[in-house]
Design a protein around this motif. Structure first.
Motif, PDB file in Angstrom:
ATOM      1  N   SER A  16      30.286  55.493  47.072  1.00 31.27           N
ATOM      2  CA  SER A  16      29.944  54.069  47.031  1.00 31.27           C
ATOM      3  C   SER A  16      31.178  53.230  47.332  1.00 31.27           C
ATOM      4  O   SER A  16      32.317  53.712  47.270  1.00 31.27           O
ATOM      5  CB  SER A  16      29.380  53.693  45.657  1.00 31.27           C
ATOM      6  N   GLU A  17      30.930  51.969  47.662  1.00 34.33           N
ATOM      7  CA  GLU A  17      32.016  51.025  47.940  1.00 34.33           C
ATOM      8  C   GLU A  17      32.791  50.749  46.654  1.00 34.33           C
ATOM      9  O   GLU A  17      32.223  50.632  45.568  1.00 34.33           O
ATOM     10  CB  GLU A  17      31.433  49.723  48.480  1.00 34.33           C
ATOM     11  N   ILE A  18      34.104  50.661  46.778  1.00 35.47           N
ATOM     12  CA  ILE A  18      34.948  50.323  45.632  1.00 35.47           C
ATOM     13  C   ILE A  18      34.889  48.820  45.388  1.00 35.47           C
ATOM     14  O   ILE A  18      35.008  48.020  46.321  1.00 35.47           O
ATOM     15  CB  ILE A  18      36.403  50.766  45.865  1.00 35.47           C
ATOM     16  N   ARG A  19      34.737  48.445  44.101  1.00 37.38           N
ATOM     17  CA  ARG A  19      34.665  47.037  43.733  1.00 37.38           C
ATOM     18  C   ARG A  19      35.736  46.715  42.694  1.00 37.38           C
ATOM     19  O   ARG A  19      36.220  47.622  41.995  1.00 37.38           O
ATOM     20  CB  ARG A  19      33.277  46.705  43.181  1.00 37.38           C
ATOM     21  N   PRO A  20      36.115  45.443  42.601  1.00 38.09           N
ATOM     22  CA  PRO A  20      37.133  45.064  41.604  1.00 38.09           C
ATOM     23  C   PRO A  20      36.768  45.551  40.212  1.00 38.09           C
ATOM     24  O   PRO A  20      35.630  45.403  39.761  1.00 38.09           O
ATOM     25  CB  PRO A  20      37.130  43.536  41.684  1.00 38.09           C
ATOM     26  N   GLY A  21      37.752  46.155  39.556  1.00 41.15           N
ATOM     27  CA  GLY A  21      37.543  46.678  38.216  1.00 41.15           C
ATOM     28  C   GLY A  21      37.139  48.131  38.156  1.00 41.15           C
ATOM     29  O   GLY A  21      37.149  48.737  37.070  1.00 41.15           O
ATOM     30  N   ASP A  22      36.766  48.719  39.287  1.00 36.47           N
ATOM     31  CA  ASP A  22      36.403  50.138  39.291  1.00 36.47           C
ATOM     32  C   ASP A  22      37.606  51.011  38.919  1.00 36.47           C
ATOM     33  O   ASP A  22      38.752  50.682  39.252  1.00 36.47           O
ATOM     34  CB  ASP A  22      35.906  50.569  40.675  1.00 36.47           C
ATOM     35  N   SER A  23      37.325  52.103  38.248  1.00 35.84           N
ATOM     36  CA  SER A  23      38.361  53.093  37.950  1.00 35.84           C
ATOM     37  C   SER A  23      38.434  54.085  39.108  1.00 35.84           C
ATOM     38  O   SER A  23      37.499  54.865  39.313  1.00 35.84           O
ATOM     39  CB  SER A  23      38.044  53.833  36.650  1.00 35.84           C
ATOM     40  N   LEU A  24      39.521  54.055  39.838  1.00 37.33           N
ATOM     41  CA  LEU A  24      39.669  55.008  40.938  1.00 37.33           C
ATOM     42  C   LEU A  24      39.742  56.436  40.422  1.00 37.33           C
ATOM     43  O   LEU A  24      39.229  57.363  41.058  1.00 37.33           O
ATOM     44  CB  LEU A  24      40.915  54.678  41.761  1.00 37.33           C
ATOM     45  N   THR A  25      40.372  56.604  39.276  1.00 39.03           N
ATOM     46  CA  THR A  25      40.450  57.954  38.712  1.00 39.03           C
ATOM     47  C   THR A  25      39.056  58.508  38.464  1.00 39.03           C
ATOM     48  O   THR A  25      38.756  59.655  38.812  1.00 39.03           O
ATOM     49  CB  THR A  25      41.251  57.940  37.402  1.00 39.03           C
ATOM     50  N   ASP A  26      38.180  57.697  37.872  1.00 40.23           N
ATOM     51  CA  ASP A  26      36.803  58.149  37.647  1.00 40.23           C
ATOM     52  C   ASP A  26      36.108  58.461  38.966  1.00 40.23           C
ATOM     53  O   ASP A  26      35.393  59.468  39.090  1.00 40.23           O
ATOM     54  CB  ASP A  26      36.007  57.072  36.899  1.00 40.23           C
ATOM     55  N   LYS A  27      36.305  57.597  39.955  1.00 38.32           N
ATOM     56  CA  LYS A  27      35.672  57.807  41.261  1.00 38.32           C
ATOM     57  C   LYS A  27      36.148  59.110  41.891  1.00 38.32           C
ATOM     58  O   LYS A  27      35.344  59.872  42.469  1.00 38.32           O
ATOM     59  CB  LYS A  27      35.981  56.631  42.190  1.00 38.32           C
ATOM     60  N   PHE A  28      37.428  59.386  41.797  1.00 38.50           N
ATOM     61  CA  PHE A  28      37.962  60.616  42.376  1.00 38.50           C
ATOM     62  C   PHE A  28      37.436  61.844  41.618  1.00 38.50           C
ATOM     63  O   PHE A  28      37.055  62.844  42.236  1.00 38.50           O
ATOM     64  CB  PHE A  28      39.484  60.602  42.363  1.00 38.50           C
ATOM     65  N   LEU A  29      37.416  61.779  40.304  1.00 34.90           N
ATOM     66  CA  LEU A  29      36.932  62.914  39.522  1.00 34.90           C
ATOM     67  C   LEU A  29      35.461  63.206  39.831  1.00 34.90           C
ATOM     68  O   LEU A  29      35.054  64.370  39.932  1.00 34.90           O
ATOM     69  CB  LEU A  29      37.125  62.647  38.032  1.00 34.90           C
ATOM     70  N   GLN A  30      34.663  62.151  39.992  1.00 37.02           N
ATOM     71  CA  GLN A  30      33.263  62.332  40.378  1.00 37.02           C
ATOM     72  C   GLN A  30      33.157  62.983  41.757  1.00 37.02           C
ATOM     73  O   GLN A  30      32.307  63.862  41.987  1.00 37.02           O
ATOM     74  CB  GLN A  30      32.541  60.990  40.354  1.00 37.02           C
ATOM     75  N   ALA A  31      34.030  62.551  42.677  1.00 35.71           N
ATOM     76  CA  ALA A  31      34.025  63.133  44.025  1.00 35.71           C
ATOM     77  C   ALA A  31      34.432  64.603  43.983  1.00 35.71           C
ATOM     78  O   ALA A  31      33.850  65.441  44.688  1.00 35.71           O
ATOM     79  CB  ALA A  31      34.960  62.339  44.939  1.00 35.71           C
ATOM     80  N   PHE A  32      35.420  64.945  43.165  1.00 35.64           N
ATOM     81  CA  PHE A  32      35.836  66.344  43.043  1.00 35.64           C
ATOM     82  C   PHE A  32      34.661  67.209  42.576  1.00 35.64           C
ATOM     83  O   PHE A  32      34.444  68.316  43.086  1.00 35.64           O
ATOM     84  CB  PHE A  32      36.994  66.490  42.038  1.00 35.64           C
ATOM     85  N   THR A  33      33.889  66.673  41.616  1.00 31.52           N
ATOM     86  CA  THR A  33      32.744  67.417  41.093  1.00 31.52           C
ATOM     87  C   THR A  33      31.678  67.599  42.170  1.00 31.52           C
ATOM     88  O   THR A  33      31.136  68.703  42.345  1.00 31.52           O
ATOM     89  CB  THR A  33      32.148  66.693  39.877  1.00 31.52           C
TER      90      THR A  33
END
Length: 253
Positions: A16-33
């Protein structure tokens, strides 16, 4: 150091598109999974600065920018967006060169680049402009710390941007933020295969890794990050500022 044939570059695709306030760490961990990717000791995370800037809210609505007469005249002469010109100047520490429709500035980060790194591509179609992260080294350090806490792994992080280069055509990637590794490798004092003692060989490994990642994290393929696996980096305190040549030793200032 790992042999070149052992080096792997693994794209990380966000869903998904990154939005202000998003946790990049969470986004990356979800992508790794999703990708069934397990990080291992020695991996390096390379991140395009745009997702960092978006998450940190470094976004400016162009309709809020009031261009000066000088910005309007310059932009109209070369068919440019006067609001982007004004924003670029406001983000600059100094103007290095302004000629034939090209604006080269020095940012507050001491980076020399076009338009102070202000960008409208891959944002939202032209309504908003994206600025560089306020503190790219700090951004890299935060992701590095969060990954260490969540994964119990020491993963260096490099944040990159695309820069043009004097005397050469085309864009290439550079490291604008570094955490967890030394951005340069100093070979001075070592001897080559002919036993010649190296005098000036300091390799900008963070920039080289940024360029390697750029082959995967392209402008149009929606992969804003990747894992570099197999490179023998030197762990330690690192900063992208170390890659900026001091003015006193810069022959072109």
């Amino acid at each position: 150091m790992a042999r070149s044939c052992d080096l792997r570059i693994i794209p990380i695709e966000l869903d998904s598109e990154i939005r202000p306030g998003d946790s990049l760490t969470d986004k990356f961990l979800q992508a790794f999974t999703r990708q069934k990717l397990s990080l291992t000791k020695g991996d390096i995370l390379i991140v395009k600065h745009k997702v960092v800037s978006k998450a940190e809210g470094q976004i400016v609505r162009l309709d809020t920018i009031k261009p000066s007469a000088s910005s309007r005249a310059w932009s109209h002469k070369y068919g440019l967006d006067e609001r982007v010109t004004e924003l670029a100047i406001s983000q600059s520490k100094r103007i290095v060169r302004r000629k034939r429709g090209v604006l080269i500035t020095e940012t507050k980060h001491r980076l020399i680049c076009a338009n102070s790194g202000v960008d409208v591509s891959n944002v939202d179609g032209g309504e908003n402009a994206l600025l560089l992260p306020d503190d790219p080294d700090g951004s890299a350090a935060r992701i590095h710390r969060k990954l260490k806490k969540r994964l119990r792994l020491f993963i260096p992080v490099i944040i990159t941007d695309s820069f043009g280069r004097p005397w050469r055509e085309g864009l290439t990637e550079v490291a604008i933020g570094v955490a967890g590794m030394k951005p340069m490798r100093d070979y001075r004092g070592e001897r080559d295969s002919h036993q010649y003692k190296l005098q000036a060989s300091v390799e900008a490994v963070a920039d080289e890794l940024a360029c390697a990642a750029g082959l995967v994290c392209g402008k149009l393929n929606r992969t804003p990050a990747c894992i570099v696996r197999g490179f023998g980096y030197q762990a330690g305190r690192g900063s992208a500022r170390d890659l900026i040549r001091p003015a006193a030793s810069d022959l072109f200032r």
